[in-house]
Design an enzyme around this catalytic site. Structure first.
Site, PDB file in Angstrom:
ATOM      1  NE  ARG A 144      -1.262   2.527   2.890  1.00  8.60           N
ATOM      2  CZ  ARG A 144      -0.815   3.646   3.417  1.00  8.60           C
ATOM      3  NH1 ARG A 144      -0.778   4.763   2.696  1.00  8.60           N
ATOM      4  NH2 ARG A 144      -0.367   3.678   4.665  1.00  8.60           N
ATOM      5  CG  HIS A 153       9.237   7.715   5.750  1.00  9.83           C
ATOM      6  ND1 HIS A 153       8.791   8.062   4.503  1.00  9.83           N
ATOM      7  CD2 HIS A 153       8.214   7.057   6.335  1.00  9.83           C
ATOM      8  CE1 HIS A 153       7.550   7.632   4.331  1.00  9.83           C
ATOM      9  NE2 HIS A 153       7.178   7.026   5.436  1.00  9.83           N
ATOM     10  CB  CYS A 195       5.514  11.472   2.159  1.00 15.52           C
ATOM     11  SG  CYS A 195       4.127  12.570   2.488  1.00 15.52           S
ATOM     12  CG  ASN A 253       7.456   3.472   4.511  1.00 11.86           C
ATOM     13  OD1 ASN A 253       6.971   4.241   5.316  1.00 11.86           O
ATOM     14  ND2 ASN A 253       6.863   3.177   3.366  1.00 11.86           N
TER      15      ASN A 253
END
Length: 297
Positions: A6, A204, A235, A244
């Protein structure tokens, strides 16, 4: 909590097929992961990569069972998304808020208070339906628009998510500027309001501190961490923010600390190499690259 399918794929410019997403999730499950965030029930207008969310859940339901149970939570940012997710078979959803007012406005076009108000009917419906809800909180260290975020502000918003009914609150260092010291200060403030056992770290790796921050949080008492296979993701609202922390790197760290994860690191590295090749880019996992180089030796 593996978030690659996701969070890792949602901002990919190239179309990732449903079949590829399902194979990725299946490979991750076979490697021993038990919590895999599968997709997002958001408007395809905003996140076209996740338009196949219902097909993903249908595909997962058709997979042969594994020796271990696997949960497939999905992101559902509002009541419309929640209803669609549950209709497609979801038994766990995640909602997301920000600890920064500016980020909340940029990301979901509303204030923090308005975002929390949007979630109230979701939590109410979930309680009625027996669906678990996890809360994501972004910008827990700093905001790309406001700069450093006060730990007390993080604690206040996290507590609101927890009080609404989040079984766990995931604390996100969205732009990756955190260090063990700033992460610990943030955790101290949040842990005064929420039991440590119901907190997760979501770090992150923009400044290369992802694994260090996982370690600091582990020492603080956290036992739940979000990570993304091969370090996929980023992001879209945080300029320059890389993905991440890589799942391979987190698992290597945890195994080195003597933690039992139930995860096959070799299978995980193979999965990271496979999806990186599919996407046509090098893996961002240092452990993955090192283990593959050693094998090629």
């Amino acid at each position: 909590m593996e978030v690659g399918p996701r969070d890792g794929l949602q901002n990919e410019k190239q179309v990732v097929t449903t079949a590829t997403k399902l194979e990725l999730i299946q490979r991750l499950a076979q490697a021993g992961l038990r919590e895999i965030e599968a997709t997002s029930f958001v408007s395809p207008k905003w996140v076209p990569q996740m338009a196949d969310h219902a097909e993903i859940l249908a595909g997962l339901a058709a997979l042969p069972p594994l020796a271990h149970a696997v949960n497939y939570p999905v992101l559902a940012p509002n009541m419309k998304g929640y209803e669609a997710a549950v209709a497609a078979g979801a038994r766990e959803v995640a909602v997301f808020a920000a600890a920064s007012e500016a980020f909340s406005q940029k990301n979901i076009n509303c204030s923090i208070a308005e975002s929390i108000a949007r979630f109230e009917p979701v939590f109410s419906a979930a309680q009625h339906d027996g669906v678990k809800v996890r809360g994501y909180l972004s910008c827990v260290i700093a905001c790309p628009y406001e700069g450093p975020v006060a730990p007390q502000q993080v604690a206040d918003v996290a507590a609101r998510l927890f009080d609404l009914g989040s079984y766990e609150v995931s604390l996100g260092d969205t732009i990756g500027t955190g260090t063990p010291a700033t992460v610990q200060r943030m955790l101290e403030a949040v842990a005064a309001r929420i039991p440590v056992a119901q907190l997760a770290g979501h770090y992150h790796d923009t400044y290369g501190m992802g694994v260090a921050n996982v370690h600091a949080s582990y020492q603080f008492g956290l036992r739940s961490f979000d990570s993304s296979i091969a370090g996929l993701g980023g992001c879209p609202y945080a300029k320059g923010a890389t993905g991440n922390v890589a799942t391979e790197d987190v698992v290597y760290l945890l195994h080195g600390l003597g933690a039992e994860t139930g995860i096959d690191l070799d299978a995980l590295v193979d999965t990271g190499a496979w999806i990186s090749e599919v996407l046509g880019r090098p893996s961002q996992s240092r452990v993955g690259r090192a283990m593959l180089a050693k094998r090629a030796g």
